[in-house]
Design a protein around this motif. Structure first.
Motif, mmCIF file in Angstrom:
data_model
loop_
_atom_site.group_PDB
_atom_site.id
_atom_site.type_symbol
_atom_site.label_atom_id
_atom_site.label_comp_id
_atom_site.label_asym_id
_atom_site.label_seq_id
_atom_site.Cartn_x
_atom_site.Cartn_y
_atom_site.Cartn_z
ATOM 1 N N PRO A 41 0.793 -1.230 0.000
ATOM 2 C CA PRO A 41 0.000 0.000 0.000
ATOM 3 C C PRO A 41 0.828 1.285 0.000
ATOM 4 O O PRO A 41 0.282 2.356 -0.224
ATOM 5 N N PHE A 42 2.106 1.186 0.246
ATOM 6 C CA PHE A 42 3.014 2.348 0.214
ATOM 7 C C PHE A 42 4.203 1.967 -0.655
ATOM 8 O O PHE A 42 5.339 1.892 -0.175
ATOM 9 N N CYS A 43 3.974 1.736 -1.939
ATOM 10 C CA CYS A 43 4.961 1.079 -2.799
ATOM 11 C C CYS A 43 6.200 1.893 -3.118
ATOM 12 O O CYS A 43 7.201 1.328 -3.554
ATOM 13 N N GLY A 44 6.163 3.201 -2.912
ATOM 14 C CA GLY A 44 7.365 3.990 -3.179
ATOM 15 C C GLY A 44 7.889 3.746 -4.574
ATOM 16 O O GLY A 44 7.153 3.864 -5.551
ATOM 17 N N SER A 45 9.151 3.365 -4.685
ATOM 18 C CA SER A 45 9.758 3.165 -6.003
ATOM 19 C C SER A 45 9.515 1.774 -6.584
ATOM 20 O O SER A 45 10.039 1.457 -7.641
ATOM 21 N N GLY A 46 8.741 0.939 -5.927
ATOM 22 C CA GLY A 46 8.334 -0.341 -6.505
ATOM 23 C C GLY A 46 9.249 -1.529 -6.249
ATOM 24 O O GLY A 46 9.134 -2.543 -6.921
ATOM 25 N N THR A 47 10.124 -1.430 -5.286
ATOM 26 C CA THR A 47 11.046 -2.530 -5.005
ATOM 27 C C THR A 47 10.296 -3.819 -4.682
ATOM 28 O O THR A 47 10.623 -4.888 -5.216
ATOM 29 N N THR A 48 9.282 -3.739 -3.840
ATOM 30 C CA THR A 48 8.509 -4.927 -3.479
ATOM 31 C C THR A 48 7.766 -5.482 -4.687
ATOM 32 O O THR A 48 7.680 -6.703 -4.865
ATOM 33 N N LEU A 49 7.248 -4.607 -5.548
ATOM 34 C CA LEU A 49 6.528 -5.063 -6.736
ATOM 35 C C LEU A 49 7.441 -5.841 -7.672
ATOM 36 O O LEU A 49 7.059 -6.892 -8.208
ATOM 37 N N VAL A 50 8.649 -5.347 -7.866
ATOM 38 C CA VAL A 50 9.615 -6.035 -8.725
ATOM 39 C C VAL A 50 10.001 -7.389 -8.129
ATOM 40 O O VAL A 50 10.016 -8.404 -8.829
ATOM 41 N N GLU A 51 10.294 -7.409 -6.846
ATOM 42 C CA GLU A 51 10.689 -8.658 -6.208
ATOM 43 C C GLU A 51 9.547 -9.674 -6.217
ATOM 44 O O GLU A 51 9.779 -10.871 -6.383
ATOM 45 N N ALA A 56 7.416 -14.885 -9.009
ATOM 46 C CA ALA A 56 6.194 -15.474 -9.580
ATOM 47 C C ALA A 56 4.952 -15.188 -8.748
ATOM 48 O O ALA A 56 4.069 -16.018 -8.631
ATOM 49 N N ARG A 57 4.904 -13.985 -8.166
ATOM 50 C CA ARG A 57 3.711 -13.536 -7.449
ATOM 51 C C ARG A 57 3.098 -12.369 -8.212
ATOM 52 O O ARG A 57 3.790 -11.647 -8.916
ATOM 53 N N MET A 58 1.792 -12.194 -8.066
ATOM 54 C CA MET A 58 1.140 -11.011 -8.613
ATOM 55 C C MET A 58 1.321 -9.898 -7.590
ATOM 56 O O MET A 58 1.345 -10.166 -6.391
ATOM 57 N N ALA A 59 1.442 -8.661 -8.050
ATOM 58 C CA ALA A 59 1.695 -7.564 -7.123
ATOM 59 C C ALA A 59 0.787 -6.383 -7.414
ATOM 60 O O ALA A 59 0.531 -6.057 -8.570
ATOM 61 N N ILE A 60 0.305 -5.776 -6.342
ATOM 62 C CA ILE A 60 -0.506 -4.561 -6.424
ATOM 63 C C ILE A 60 0.168 -3.523 -5.536
ATOM 64 O O ILE A 60 0.475 -3.802 -4.378
ATOM 65 N N GLY A 61 0.399 -2.344 -6.084
ATOM 66 C CA GLY A 61 1.027 -1.289 -5.303
ATOM 67 C C GLY A 61 0.308 0.032 -5.467
ATOM 68 O O GLY A 61 -0.196 0.332 -6.549
ATOM 69 N N THR A 62 0.229 0.795 -4.393
ATOM 70 C CA THR A 62 -0.355 2.138 -4.432
ATOM 71 C C THR A 62 0.558 3.079 -3.670
ATOM 72 O O THR A 62 1.358 2.659 -2.839
ATOM 73 N N THR A 69 4.440 6.570 -7.922
ATOM 74 C CA THR A 69 3.631 5.687 -8.765
ATOM 75 C C THR A 69 4.190 5.612 -10.179
ATOM 76 O O THR A 69 4.146 4.552 -10.807
ATOM 77 N N PHE A 70 4.753 6.714 -10.659
ATOM 78 C CA PHE A 70 5.372 6.696 -11.983
ATOM 79 C C PHE A 70 6.594 5.782 -12.000
ATOM 80 O O PHE A 70 6.729 4.923 -12.873
ATOM 81 N N ILE A 71 7.485 5.968 -11.031
ATOM 82 C CA ILE A 71 8.702 5.151 -10.973
ATOM 83 C C ILE A 71 8.359 3.675 -10.797
ATOM 84 O O ILE A 71 8.901 2.808 -11.486
ATOM 85 N N SER A 72 7.449 3.355 -9.885
ATOM 86 C CA SER A 72 7.104 1.952 -9.650
ATOM 87 C C SER A 72 6.424 1.345 -10.871
ATOM 88 O O SER A 72 6.629 0.169 -11.178
ATOM 89 N N GLY A 73 5.636 2.141 -11.592
ATOM 90 C CA GLY A 73 5.017 1.640 -12.817
ATOM 91 C C GLY A 73 6.048 1.304 -13.878
ATOM 92 O O GLY A 73 5.954 0.279 -14.555
ATOM 93 N N VAL A 74 7.038 2.180 -14.023
ATOM 94 C CA VAL A 74 8.112 1.929 -14.996
ATOM 95 C C VAL A 74 8.927 0.707 -14.589
ATOM 96 O O VAL A 74 9.219 -0.164 -15.416
ATOM 97 N N LYS A 75 9.287 0.626 -13.315
ATOM 98 C CA LYS A 75 10.111 -0.499 -12.847
ATOM 99 C C LYS A 75 9.403 -1.836 -12.942
ATOM 100 O O LYS A 75 10.027 -2.861 -13.186
ATOM 101 N N SER A 76 8.100 -1.854 -12.731
ATOM 102 C CA SER A 76 7.393 -3.145 -12.669
ATOM 103 C C SER A 76 6.712 -3.522 -13.983
ATOM 104 O O SER A 76 6.119 -4.596 -14.067
ATOM 105 N N HIS A 77 6.801 -2.678 -14.993
ATOM 106 C CA HIS A 77 6.196 -2.985 -16.288
ATOM 107 C C HIS A 77 7.075 -3.959 -17.051
ATOM 108 O O HIS A 77 8.256 -3.692 -17.286
ATOM 109 N N LYS A 78 6.502 -5.081 -17.444
ATOM 110 C CA LYS A 78 7.268 -6.101 -18.167
ATOM 111 C C LYS A 78 7.428 -5.686 -19.635
ATOM 112 O O LYS A 78 6.457 -5.306 -20.284
ATOM 113 N N ILE A 79 8.646 -5.759 -20.123
ATOM 114 C CA ILE A 79 8.942 -5.426 -21.513
ATOM 115 C C ILE A 79 9.287 -6.700 -22.257
ATOM 116 O O ILE A 79 10.123 -7.487 -21.823
ATOM 117 N N ASP A 80 8.619 -6.903 -23.375
ATOM 118 C CA ASP A 80 8.888 -8.098 -24.189
ATOM 119 C C ASP A 80 10.172 -7.942 -24.971
ATOM 120 O O ASP A 80 10.531 -6.895 -25.402
#
Length: 80
Positions: A41-51, A56-62, A69-80
C-alpha cells in the motif's frame, strides 16, 4: 555474502527511503507462495513489486506520491 546479485532495475532511479531489495525478497519467499497476490500500500519506487514479480507472485502497489507511482510503474512494467 549476498545470495544473489542485486537486480539492475533497482538502480535506475534514486528514491528517498528505498527498500534494500533483499528485505521484501525474503518476506515474499518466506510468507507467500507462487501465484499469491502481494499488496504494497506504500509502494514507493516499486522494489517490493519487482521482487514479487521475480518470485512469480502477482503484485498490487499504491502510493499517494505521483512520482512514486510513476517510478514503480516503470520499474514493474514487463517489456517483451
Amino acid at each position: 555474502m549476498k545470495a544473489q546479485p542485486r537486480r539492475a532495475v533497482h538502480s535506475f532511479h534514486r528514491y528517498f527511503g528505498k527498500f534494500i531489495p533483499a528485505i521484501p525478497a525474503f518476506a515474499i519467499e518466506e510468507f507467500t507462495a507462487p501465484g499469491d497476490v502481494v499488496l504494497d500500500p506504500f509502494c514507493g519506487s516499486g522494489t517490493t513489486l519487482v521482487e514479487a514479480a521475480c518470485a512469480a507472485r502477482m503484485a498490487i502497489g499504491t502510493d499517494v506520491n505521483p512520482l512514486a507511482t510513476f517510478i514503480s510503474g516503470v520499474k514493474s512494467h514487463k517489456i517483451d
